[in-house]
Scaffold this active site. Structure first.
Site, PDB file in Angstrom:
ATOM      1  N   CYS A  89       0.836  -1.201   0.000  1.00  0.00           N
ATOM      2  CA  CYS A  89       0.000   0.000   0.000  1.00  0.00           C
ATOM      3  C   CYS A  89       0.868   1.247   0.000  1.00  0.00           C
ATOM      4  CB  CYS A  89      -0.904  -0.001   1.223  1.00  0.00           C
ATOM      5  SG  CYS A  89       0.033  -0.279   2.738  1.00  0.00           S
ATOM      6  N   GLU A 113      -4.329   2.563  -8.188  1.00  0.00           N
ATOM      7  CA  GLU A 113      -3.304   1.828  -7.429  1.00  0.00           C
ATOM      8  C   GLU A 113      -2.770   0.695  -8.319  1.00  0.00           C
ATOM      9  OE1 GLU A 113      -4.672  -0.290  -3.904  1.00  0.00           O
ATOM     10  OE2 GLU A 113      -2.804   0.175  -2.864  1.00  0.00           O
TER      11      GLU A 113
HETATM   12  P1  NAP Z   1      -9.008  -6.942  -0.151  1.00  0.00           P
HETATM   13  O1  NAP Z   1      -9.509  -7.634  -1.334  1.00  0.00           O
HETATM   14  O2  NAP Z   1      -9.724  -5.742   0.320  1.00  0.00           O
HETATM   15  O3  NAP Z   1      -8.957  -8.051   0.996  1.00  0.00           O
HETATM   16  C1  NAP Z   1      -8.444  -7.778   2.278  1.00  0.00           C
HETATM   17  C2  NAP Z   1      -9.053  -8.726   3.279  1.00  0.00           C
HETATM   18  O4  NAP Z   1     -10.454  -8.509   3.321  1.00  0.00           O
HETATM   19  C3  NAP Z   1      -8.864 -10.197   2.946  1.00  0.00           C
HETATM   20  O5  NAP Z   1      -8.733 -10.918   4.132  1.00  0.00           O
HETATM   21  C4  NAP Z   1     -10.186 -10.539   2.274  1.00  0.00           C
HETATM   22  O6  NAP Z   1     -10.461 -11.890   2.380  1.00  0.00           O
HETATM   23  C5  NAP Z   1     -11.145  -9.728   3.109  1.00  0.00           C
HETATM   24  N1  NAP Z   1     -12.408  -9.413   2.479  1.00  0.00           N
HETATM   25  C6  NAP Z   1     -12.683  -9.245   1.176  1.00  0.00           C
HETATM   26  N2  NAP Z   1     -13.987  -8.929   1.020  1.00  0.00           N
HETATM   27  C7  NAP Z   1     -14.538  -8.921   2.261  1.00  0.00           C
HETATM   28  C8  NAP Z   1     -15.848  -8.666   2.764  1.00  0.00           C
HETATM   29  N3  NAP Z   1     -16.856  -8.359   1.969  1.00  0.00           N
HETATM   30  N4  NAP Z   1     -16.067  -8.750   4.092  1.00  0.00           N
HETATM   31  C9  NAP Z   1     -15.058  -9.056   4.931  1.00  0.00           C
HETATM   32  N5  NAP Z   1     -13.786  -9.303   4.509  1.00  0.00           N
HETATM   33  C10 NAP Z   1     -13.541  -9.228   3.194  1.00  0.00           C
HETATM   34  O7  NAP Z   1      -7.492  -6.511  -0.310  1.00  0.00           O
HETATM   35  P2  NAP Z   1      -6.256  -7.376  -0.783  1.00  0.00           P
HETATM   36  O8  NAP Z   1      -6.348  -7.552  -2.252  1.00  0.00           O
HETATM   37  O9  NAP Z   1      -6.132  -8.593   0.061  1.00  0.00           O
HETATM   38  O10 NAP Z   1      -5.051  -6.420  -0.391  1.00  0.00           O
HETATM   39  C11 NAP Z   1      -4.617  -5.413  -1.195  1.00  0.00           C
HETATM   40  C12 NAP Z   1      -5.149  -4.062  -0.742  1.00  0.00           C
HETATM   41  O11 NAP Z   1      -4.805  -3.863   0.609  1.00  0.00           O
HETATM   42  C13 NAP Z   1      -4.528  -2.917  -1.495  1.00  0.00           C
HETATM   43  O12 NAP Z   1      -5.507  -1.981  -1.842  1.00  0.00           O
HETATM   44  C14 NAP Z   1      -3.544  -2.326  -0.488  1.00  0.00           C
HETATM   45  O13 NAP Z   1      -3.252  -0.972  -0.699  1.00  0.00           O
HETATM   46  C15 NAP Z   1      -4.249  -2.568   0.786  1.00  0.00           C
HETATM   47  N6  NAP Z   1      -3.308  -2.566   1.918  1.00  0.00           N
HETATM   48  C16 NAP Z   1      -3.329  -1.498   2.760  1.00  0.00           C
HETATM   49  C17 NAP Z   1      -2.414  -1.442   3.811  1.00  0.00           C
HETATM   50  C18 NAP Z   1      -2.398  -0.273   4.753  1.00  0.00           C
HETATM   51  O14 NAP Z   1      -1.803  -0.401   5.815  1.00  0.00           O
HETATM   52  N7  NAP Z   1      -3.003   0.854   4.437  1.00  0.00           N
HETATM   53  C19 NAP Z   1      -1.494  -2.469   3.998  1.00  0.00           C
HETATM   54  C20 NAP Z   1      -1.511  -3.542   3.112  1.00  0.00           C
HETATM   55  C21 NAP Z   1      -2.434  -3.578   2.074  1.00  0.00           C
HETATM   56  P3  NAP Z   1     -10.209 -12.923   1.176  1.00  0.00           P
HETATM   57  O15 NAP Z   1      -9.102 -12.395   0.354  1.00  0.00           O
HETATM   58  O16 NAP Z   1      -9.900 -14.181   1.849  1.00  0.00           O
HETATM   59  O17 NAP Z   1     -11.525 -12.940   0.452  1.00  0.00           O
END
Ligand code: NAP
Length: 523
Positions: free
Chosen positions: A328, A425
């Site tokens: 991120c 992003e």
């Molecule tokens: P994501 O798709 O939003 O998923 C993150 C988590 O949320 C996963 O555990 C996912 O589970 C879960 N999730 C998805 N839909 C959900 C729902 N409707 N209800 C509850 N939980 C749900 O993000 P990602 O692709 O894993 O990670 C990438 C993103 O994270 C990027 O946008 C990045 O910038 C951000 N990020 C931010 C930080 C920060 O500190 N600001 C740090 C790291 C990453 P499943 O995948 O198992 O479905």
């Protein structure tokens, strides 16, 4: 669950792995299999593949499982439990049942558990690094760097557990007294992403344990193994059953929805995309749940004409290529003064071109695979859009044929302002370089985004540095350095990058409530 022998094999394959079919009656049966090394299979086997609820490891009540894949082969590493709604409810029940005892456990004891876990992770870094690389793809050296970062949160908060203080003061009229105390907020829900499978957990779990909270954690289904390994280590470190509960689930929304709606929960902390965060904020509003959101970013990397160019290129390599751009905090766009932009872009392209791409378990690899084909294709689409609008490919610009989801480190020069790669992003190893002429223009471009997580700024002019720092709309700034992550500092964003902070004393506050007592001393 797969039989032990079957779990040793990885589907798909990359050069150097041997293909071998097997006919097991499981969801993996139809695909060719590839041997893991004995050490690789040992580290995968050493971690429980079950749910961790109330201090016990158990299969999902419905018996269903999720396949965990190796992104460098596209094949399966193992299966983990797929929690049912009953399992999720049991995890929350366990967290609630353990709440009172943990909240009142001596702070020193809470800190000691974290310290022991820290020591255990130090001892097992090699194995956890391999596990992380297998499930997430990043090179071993990156995995080790994440483990150090992640573990620092356990050490930092082991030290903070005994420093939870209130205050006492005399009322301004001299009559009464003000007493404040900090108390553990209560049962928490944590949802973490795949890109930093351990650190995104310890940033929440460390302070929550130190504060005296209990919790249910749901890691991303792509990378559950590091979180399960962490639960195993915390159990070994003496964490009482029920304080930490880990559930893995295929359908995150369905599984977590009822927990978010449960009135016993006091806190939801989420790290992930802004779109999912937005929907969780809405759900959390029903119970007026206290929420922390660590969401997406679109970090500007601004290089002024007075910057030390080599230092800026070095910073750019870290800000862009840490975690292969899947961070991120990753520098998403490079705004470079027009007088030095070409030289900067050429130097950056040379460095990116020299990076070795391959399976992260192999020696000398700098860049592993992207997490999946969709993410890789999205990155390529952004590159194609920029090129169609006039950007020049200085290096990279293409996928590497599979198996695995590899993308070449890429530098794009002369990127036009309307290219999507500047506003979306990227989450991959692509560095778009664009130019500015004046300080005002640089600041306006840097702030021209709905995100506000971090910005990087390179200049040797101290007055300019402070001027620009004050004008940038982000929660964090790297000044003449390409990395801000630090267990002792408040990590977090503004605007649509979220709210709440992780790390440092601010990270502890997220798990504490302030109670104020108005004291009447009489007379
Ligand atoms: P994501 O798709 O939003 O998923 C993150 C988590 O949320 C996963 O555990 C996912 O589970 C879960 N999730 C998805 N839909 C959900 C729902 N409707 N209800 C509850 N939980 C749900 O993000 P990602 O692709 O894993 O990670 C990438 C993103 O994270 C990027 O946008 C990045 O910038 C951000 N990020 C931010 C930080 C920060 O500190 N600001 C740090 C790291 C990453 P499943 O995948 O198992 O479905």
């Amino acid at each position: 669950m797969l039989a032990r022998e079957q779990r040793r094999r990885v589907q798909g394959g990359v050069a150097g792995l041997t293909g071998e079919a097997f006919g097991a009656a499981s969801m993996l049966e139809a695909m060719p299999q590839f041997e893991l090394t004995s050490r690789e299979s040992a580290v995968v086997e050493a971690v429980p593949h079950q749910l961790f609820i109330g201090g016990s490891w158990r299969d999902a009540s419905g018996g269903s499982t999720i396949v965990v894949q190796d992104p460098s082969t596209g094949g399966a590493l193992c299966e983990v439990a797929d929690a049912s709604l009953e399992d999720a409810a049991a995890a929350l029940d366990a967290a609630c049942a353990a709440g009172e005892a943990w909240r009142t456990t001596a702070p020193r004891e809470r800190g000691d558990v974290l310290r022991r876990a820290y020591e255990l992770i130090l001892e097992r870094t090699e194995d956890i690094a391999l596990l992380m690389t297998l499930e997430m793809g990043k090179p071993i050296k990156e995995s080790k760097a994440e483990i150090t970062y992640a573990n620092n949160f356990l050490r930092w908060y082991s030290e903070e557990a005994v420093r939870i203080n209130g205050r006492f003061s005399v009322n301004e009229n001299g009559a009464g007294r003000v007493l404040t105390m900090k108390q553990a907020i209560g049962p928490c829900l944590f949802i973490t992403p795949w890109n930093f499978p351990l650190a995104m957990g310890t940033r929440k779990i460390g302070p929550a344990i130190a504060a005296g909270c209990t919790m249910v954690v749901k890691p991303a289904k792509q990378t559950p193994l590091c979180m399960l390994a962490l639960a195993q280590i915390l159990e070994e470190a003496g964490l009482p059953g029920g304080v930490l509960n880990v559930i893995t689930a295929e359908k995150s929304g369905d599984t977590m929805g009822p927990l978010i709606a449960d009135p016993r929960v006091r806190k939801l902390s989420f790290t992930g995309s802004t779109s999912v965060g937005r929907s969780l904020i809405k759900q959390a509003s029903e119970q007026v749940l206290k929420v922390s959101m660590e969401l997406g970013g679109n970090a500007p990397f601004v290089v002024f004409e007075d910057a030390d160019l080599d230092q800026a290129v070095e910073g750019a390599m870290i800000a862009k290529m840490r975690n292969m751009g899947e961070a991120c905090t990753s520098a998403n766009r490079f705004h470079v003064h027009e007088s030095i932009a070409e030289e900067f872009a050429d130097k950056l392209a040379q460095r990116m071109d020299a990076m070795a791409v391959g399976r992260g378990t192999e020696d000398g690899i700098d860049v592993g695979p992207m997490i999946n084909a969709d993410e890789r294709d999205k990155v390529h689409e952004l590159v194609e859009d920029a090129v169609a609008k006039g950007a020049r490919v200085l290096t990279g610009g293409e996928s590497i044929e599979g198996p695995g989801h590899f993308y070449r480190p890429t530098v794009l020069g002369s990127v036009p302002k309307d290219a999507r790669v500047l506003s979306e992003e990227i989450f991959g190893p692509v560095a778009p370089v664009t130019t500015f002429a004046t300080e005002d223009e640089a600041v306006a471009a840097a702030n021209d985004t709905e995100y506000g997580l971090v910005a990087y700024l390179f200049t040797r002019d101290l007055e300019r540095a402070f001027r620009v720092v004050e004008r940038l709309e982000t929660g964090m700034i790297g000044l003449n350095q390409g990395m801000v992550s630090n267990a002792g500092a408040p990590f977090g964003g503004v605007k649509q990058s979220g709210f709440g902070r992780e790390g440092g004393p601010e990270g502890m506050e997220e798990y504490l409530e302030t109670k104020y007592v108005a004291m009447n001393l009489g007379g």
